[in-house]
Design an enzyme around this catalytic site. Structure first.
Site, short mmCIF file in Angstrom:
data_model
loop_
_atom_site.label_atom_id
_atom_site.label_comp_id
_atom_site.label_asym_id
_atom_site.label_seq_id
_atom_site.Cartn_x
_atom_site.Cartn_y
_atom_site.Cartn_z
N GLU A 76 -17.43 -5.98 -2.84
CA GLU A 76 -18.55 -6.01 -1.92
C GLU A 76 -18.12 -5.57 -0.52
O GLU A 76 -18.82 -4.79 0.14
CB GLU A 76 -19.14 -7.43 -1.84
N CYS B 236 -18.70 -13.84 -4.89
CA CYS B 236 -18.15 -15.15 -4.53
C CYS B 236 -18.85 -15.61 -3.25
O CYS B 236 -19.60 -14.86 -2.62
CB CYS B 236 -16.64 -15.07 -4.34
N CYS C 130 -17.94 -13.49 -0.01
CA CYS C 130 -18.56 -12.16 0.01
C CYS C 130 -20.07 -12.26 0.20
O CYS C 130 -20.68 -11.44 0.89
CB CYS C 130 -18.24 -11.41 -1.28
N HIS D 150 -38.86 -27.55 -23.72
CA HIS D 150 -38.89 -28.89 -23.16
C HIS D 150 -37.75 -29.10 -22.18
O HIS D 150 -36.71 -28.42 -22.22
CB HIS D 150 -38.82 -29.93 -24.28
#
Length: 386
Positions: A64, A92, A95, A241
């Site tokens: 990133e 993470c 980042c 459910h």
């Protein structure tokens, strides 16, 4: 720090298959790959600018930040950009924060992130990082089949080879989607006070305002030393459910099956027969996990199929009735009470005692004799449970 200045043009097929496999628990995938596409707005249309692949340099540079460093070098403040990332791992926490800050400084950039897998998604800091991205305006999603196919066609040097999906690609997608939805929606402070009192109230008849009482399940997962690993609550969804959503969530955490854990659940209605079976199977898969369920009310306790379901559940999972201490604990941990103490409602203790007598009658040893054969013959039809 030596960050790569230029991205790669493509991946080789074996690298793509290994690193983008959307396994729930992926071991040995230490690298993160980011396939990006940058488009620019021109006269109301999107024009292609660039595309490529970044791979992290282990501890030196996450993908990133590699992308942001490269992108910042030529982006213009006078243009609007649409950026799409296809990532083998979701970001993470560090980042995610860096990306959010970058986007705040550059409001002319729009970002969409599609992740093949969720990175350490049980970590509260990483969960908060994903929520930070969402609050910043980033689209955060799980890669679907069409996304893998798009990456194959545009970022893989396949030499004409057709993309062959791996086993479980669709099943894993839905599990990851459910996990991500739970993370992103967990920005709530807790149940509203009126919702808690309405839904968890153990009165035999609903009080004003007359809303339908639905199934809510609150749970807290702890290690034996008392440290909390995870807690959340679920409500029934269409054809799914709350108990099943709870099971999916716990399975998604990747718990160590040789380690011991404790889970306490507070639920508005006792489990239906189908969910009882699922809970029994779940505990058999996690033999060192201790699960305790407290129910505010009993679901169709006079019906034979419901009685048998509760009896079957009791063979593996202790079921008890919520009393004042359990209501107070649920209030403290799952309600947005704004510091107000739990005061209960009229006849709370009397109602709990009455419901407990019914439950003990259902679970008395004489009623458990021959249960296994009876339950095998039980036909479970569709159950209307809000």
């Amino acid at each position: 720090m030596a960050w790569p200045r230029k991205p790669r043009k493509w991946l080789y097929p074996q690298k793509f298959y290994f690193n983008f496999d959307n396994l729930q628990y992926a071991y040995g995938r230490y690298h993160c790959y980011l396939c990006f596409q940058v488009q620019r707005e021109e006269y109301g249309s999107l024009v292609h600018v660039d595309m490529g692949v970044f791979v992290n340099q282990l501890s030196s540079c996450h993908v990133e930040l590699c992308f942001l460093s490269w992108f910042y070098g030529w982006l213009s403040p006078d243009e609007r950009y649409h950026v799409t990332w296809f990532m083998s791992w979701s970001p993470c926490s560090h980042c995610a924060q860096q990306v959010a800050e970058f986007l705040k400084r550059h409001s002319n950039v729009n970002l969409s992130i599609f992740a093949a897998r969720l990175y350490h998604f049980q970590d509260p800091e990483i969960q908060e990082g994903l929520r930070t991205l969402k609050r910043t305006g980033v689209q955060v999603a799980i890669m679907y089949f069409s996304d893998f196919l798009y990456c194959w066609n545009n970022f893989v040097r396949h030499d004409g080879m057709r993309f062959i999906p791996w086993k479980g690609i669709n099943k894993n997608y839905w599990i990851l989607v459910t996990t991500l939805e739970d993370i992103l929606r967990n920005t709530k402070n807790g149940l509203k006070e009126d919702v808690f009192k309405q839904q968890f109230g153990n009165q035999p008849r609903v009080t004003k305002p007359y809303r339908r009482r639905k199934t809510y399940l609150c749970y807290q997962l702890k290690e034996l030393d008392g440290s909390i690993i995870d807690k959340d609550y679920f409500q029934n969804k269409k054809k799914r459910h709350a108990e099943i959503r709870f099971i999916d969530k716990i399975k998604s955490l990747g718990l160590d099956r040789v380690q011991s854990y404790e889970i306490t659940c507070y639920i508005t209605w006792s489990p239906c027969p189908t969910c009882a079976l699922e809970l029994v199977a779940f505990t058999r898969d996690y033999p060192r996990l201790s699960l305790q369920i407290f129910a505010s009310r009993l679901y169709f306790h006079w019906r034979r199929w419901s009685i048998q379901g509760l009896q079957q559940l009791q063979t593996s999972v202790p079921l008890a009735v919520m009393r004042y201490p359990e209501f107070a604990d649920c209030w403290e941990n799952f309600v947005d009470h704004r510091g107000e103490p739990f005061e209960g409602w009229d006849k709370l203790r009397e109602y709990s005692e009455s419901i407990d007598r019914r439950l003990q009658k259902i679970l008395r040893p004489s009623n458990l004799n021959g249960l296994e054969n009876n339950f095998r013959n039980l036909t479970i039809g569709p159950v209307g449970r809000g």
